[in-house]
Design an enzyme around this catalytic site. Structure first.
Site, short mmCIF file in Angstrom:
data_model
loop_
_atom_site.label_atom_id
_atom_site.label_comp_id
_atom_site.label_asym_id
_atom_site.label_seq_id
_atom_site.Cartn_x
_atom_site.Cartn_y
_atom_site.Cartn_z
N ARG A 62 -17.73 -56.73 15.75
CA ARG A 62 -17.15 -57.91 16.39
C ARG A 62 -15.90 -57.47 17.15
O ARG A 62 -14.96 -56.96 16.54
CB ARG A 62 -16.78 -58.96 15.34
N HIS A 73 -9.57 -64.30 21.83
CA HIS A 73 -8.82 -63.98 20.61
C HIS A 73 -7.33 -63.91 20.99
O HIS A 73 -6.72 -62.84 20.97
CB HIS A 73 -9.32 -62.66 20.01
N GLU A 89 -9.74 -68.53 15.50
CA GLU A 89 -8.64 -69.19 14.80
C GLU A 89 -7.74 -70.08 15.68
O GLU A 89 -6.57 -69.75 15.89
CB GLU A 89 -7.75 -68.14 14.12
N ASN A 118 -12.93 -66.97 8.83
CA ASN A 118 -11.91 -65.96 8.57
C ASN A 118 -11.11 -66.38 7.36
O ASN A 118 -10.65 -67.53 7.29
CB ASN A 118 -10.94 -65.84 9.75
N TYR A 144 -8.35 -64.66 4.09
CA TYR A 144 -7.67 -63.48 3.56
C TYR A 144 -7.16 -63.64 2.14
O TYR A 144 -7.04 -62.68 1.41
CB TYR A 144 -6.48 -63.12 4.48
N GLU A 198 -13.95 -62.38 9.57
CA GLU A 198 -12.79 -61.54 9.23
C GLU A 198 -12.47 -61.70 7.76
O GLU A 198 -12.48 -62.82 7.24
CB GLU A 198 -11.52 -61.96 9.99
C1 PNW Z 1 -5.94 -63.09 11.75
N1 PNW Z 1 -1.38 -66.79 9.06
O1 PNW Z 1 -4.63 -63.47 11.96
C2 PNW Z 1 -6.40 -62.63 13.12
O2 PNW Z 1 -7.62 -63.17 13.53
C3 PNW Z 1 -6.35 -61.15 13.31
O3 PNW Z 1 -6.19 -60.87 14.66
C4 PNW Z 1 -5.26 -60.57 12.44
O4 PNW Z 1 -5.00 -59.23 12.70
C5 PNW Z 1 -5.68 -60.77 11.01
O5 PNW Z 1 -5.94 -62.15 10.74
C6 PNW Z 1 -4.70 -60.25 9.96
O6 PNW Z 1 -3.50 -60.94 10.02
C7 PNW Z 1 -3.89 -64.29 11.16
O7 PNW Z 1 -0.13 -66.65 9.16
C8 PNW Z 1 -2.52 -64.14 11.25
O8 PNW Z 1 -1.87 -67.69 8.32
C9 PNW Z 1 -1.68 -64.97 10.57
C10 PNW Z 1 -2.22 -65.97 9.78
C11 PNW Z 1 -3.59 -66.12 9.68
C12 PNW Z 1 -4.42 -65.28 10.37
#
Ligand code: PNW
Length: 479
Positions: A77, A123, A170, A310, A312, A381
């Site tokens: 991707r 993006h 996002e 996505n 994390y 992601e």
């Molecule tokens: C995502 N938050 O970013 C993006 O899609 C990527 O480009 C990035 O590198 C990756 O996650 C890791 O950070 C985010 O603050 C950045 O909640 C910040 C947030 C969420 C997603």
């Protein structure tokens, strides 16, 4: 109970994004995006860096495809830089053949190596010219036409070779971080400044609304003119993390968790799957949240062939006293890393917001599946940054047990969700193929399963976690 498994044809691979890896900001006719400009503002990027060189993928894409192949990835991707393809961005501006060619070459190289491309149309790197002309997302009439034109250029050039399209990555980040808080480009905060005045602070919601309409319009174009011929799918990628009550015995905290999920995920997901914004958002924001006209609703509702997910981490959520602050974007909640008893979400990571919690991932994907009536889901992601990674020796970096453990937890949780929770997930793209420019955190934060030696000739060296990811899918994809 049956052993957790994933389907045999499950699509797994890695994700990246144009501004984070390509470099070559002014080569072959590319013009500035809002991120080029934003990085020049002192204080915006933690280490004062920018994406001018990044991983130099513009010149090294063949090496990167070879790396994907070496890691066993089935899919890749990546995103297209709008200002490389249409430097000034607009529907009347010239298309830059050389910029477009870079992506055609990349796609050919992927196919030549048996790797399936998944293309993110947007993006975050909006052409600066469109922000200067009319404020970017804020001007629906101009923006939607320009975005759809840009999408058409890509569909026409690559449609026969691309089966997976993602309209946006996002939108929550683009709107809240970009059009209110100012943490991300374009750092548009003017509306927040007057947020105490009456019904102001509408801009992030207007930006989000227009993004949704442009997504719907691009999907309509794809379905009307390309889908039957090219046989692909199109969807949007939304971000959001699992929410757990700070005090599990307090119904207000339990309710606050739902609100938090609605303000991050359902803000965009509900219009697409149900045709309206969540009631909790309407209640808190009133007229500041736009209403869908009948025409807009027709474009947006039903506009996902698949849901791009996505995620994390997870968070503890505590309700806040009423009334909500005017500049609140989270459903009037406090976001915490420990619960009432001091139990942390998970171990600390480099990015302060990102504490891993695999069982939270299982619950979140089930929540998404239930809320949107069991959509086909691709995790687009998921990954982690290990605290202090940048300060370790190369040997230590390559033995990234922490990241390996993260993927073990998350991928197994995904298999549990698919096997036991009736979740229809068809793919998983780990973030990220390699270390890269982590936006406002610069290069200090590394998310790669591959180490990139930025100062030592851009050498790419796979970390231990890359092996673990391949093993996980090779073992789990048997159903
Ligand atoms: C995502 N938050 O970013 C993006 O899609 C990527 O480009 C990035 O590198 C990756 O996650 C890791 O950070 C985010 O603050 C950045 O909640 C910040 C947030 C969420 C997603």
């Amino acid at each position: 109970m049956a052993k957790p498994q994933l389907p045999k044809d499950f699509l797994w691979g890695y994700a990246t994004a144009s501004y984070q890896i390509e470099g070559a900001p002014h080569e072959d006719g590319r013009a500035d995006s809002i991120w080029d400009t934003f990085c020049r503002i002192p204080g915006k990027i933690a280490d004062g860096t920018n994406g001018d060189v990044a991983c130099d993928s513009y010149h090294r894409y063949k090496e990167d495809v070879a790396l994907l192949k070496q890691l066993g990835a089935m899919a890749y991707r990546f995103s297209v830089s709008w200002s490389r393809v249409i430097p000034l961005g607009g529907r009347k501006d010239p298309v830059n053949k050389a910029g477009l060619q870079y992506y055609l070459d990349l796609i050919d190289e992927l196919h030549a190596n048996g790797i399936i491309p998944m293309v993110t149309i947007f993006h975050w790197d909006l052409p600066q010219a469109l922000y200067d002309r009319y404020g970017g997302f804020l001007n629906q009439e101009e923006y939607v036409q320009d975005y759809v034109h840009y999408a058409r250029v890509l569909f026409e050039a690559m449609g026969s070779k691309v089966k997976y399209w993602i309209t946006y990555n996002e939108p929550w980040c683009s709107t809240v971080l970009g059009y209110s808080i100012g943490q991300f480009a374009p750092g548009h905060t003017s509306d927040r400044a007057k947020s105490s005045v009456g019904d102001s602070s509408t801009e992030p919601f207007l930006a989000g609304h227009n993004i949704l309409v442009s997504h719907g319009a691009a999907v309509k174009l794809y379905r009307d003119e390309f889908k039957a011929k090219d046989g692909g799918m199109i969807g949007i990628t939304l971000n959001g993390d699992w929410a757990m009550p700070w005090d599990a015995d307090d119904p207000k905290d339990v309710e606050a968790c739902q609100r938090k999920l609605e303000f991050s995920i359902a803000w965009f997901g509900d219009p697409i799957y149900k045709g309206t914004y969540p009631a909790s958002m309407r209640k808190q924001l009133g007229k500041r949240l736009p209403e869908f006209t009948e025409d807009e609703r027709k474009l947006v509702q039903g506009s996902n062939d698949f849901y791009g997910m996505n995620t994390y981490c997870a968070n503890y959520i505590k309700h806040k006293p009423e009334p909500p602050a005017h500049e609140d974007f989270s459903g009037n909640v406090e976001i915490l890393l420990e619960d009432k008893n001091g139990t942390p979400v998970g171990p600390e990571t480099q990015s302060p917001w990102l504490q891993p919690n695999p069982q939270g991932f299982r619950k979140l994907i089930k929540w998404i599946s239930d809320r949107f009536d069991r959509p086909m889901i691709y995790v687009t992601e998921n990954g982690t940054s290990l605290k202090g990674e940048n300060d370790l020796s190369k040997d230590q970096i390559l033995k990234d047990d922490f990241r390996a453990e993260y993927f073990r937890g998350y991928v197994n949780a995904l298999a549990e969700a698919v096997t036991h929770d009736n979740v229809d997930c068809k793919g998983y793209m780990a973030w990220s193929l390699m270390d890269n420019f982590e936006w406002a955190e610069g290069y200090e934060t590394r998310f790669g399963v591959t180490y990139v030696d930025y100062k030592g000739g851009q050498q790419r060296m796979p970390k231990e976690s890359a092996k673990v990811v391949a093993e996980l899918f090779n073992t789990l994809c048997v159903a």
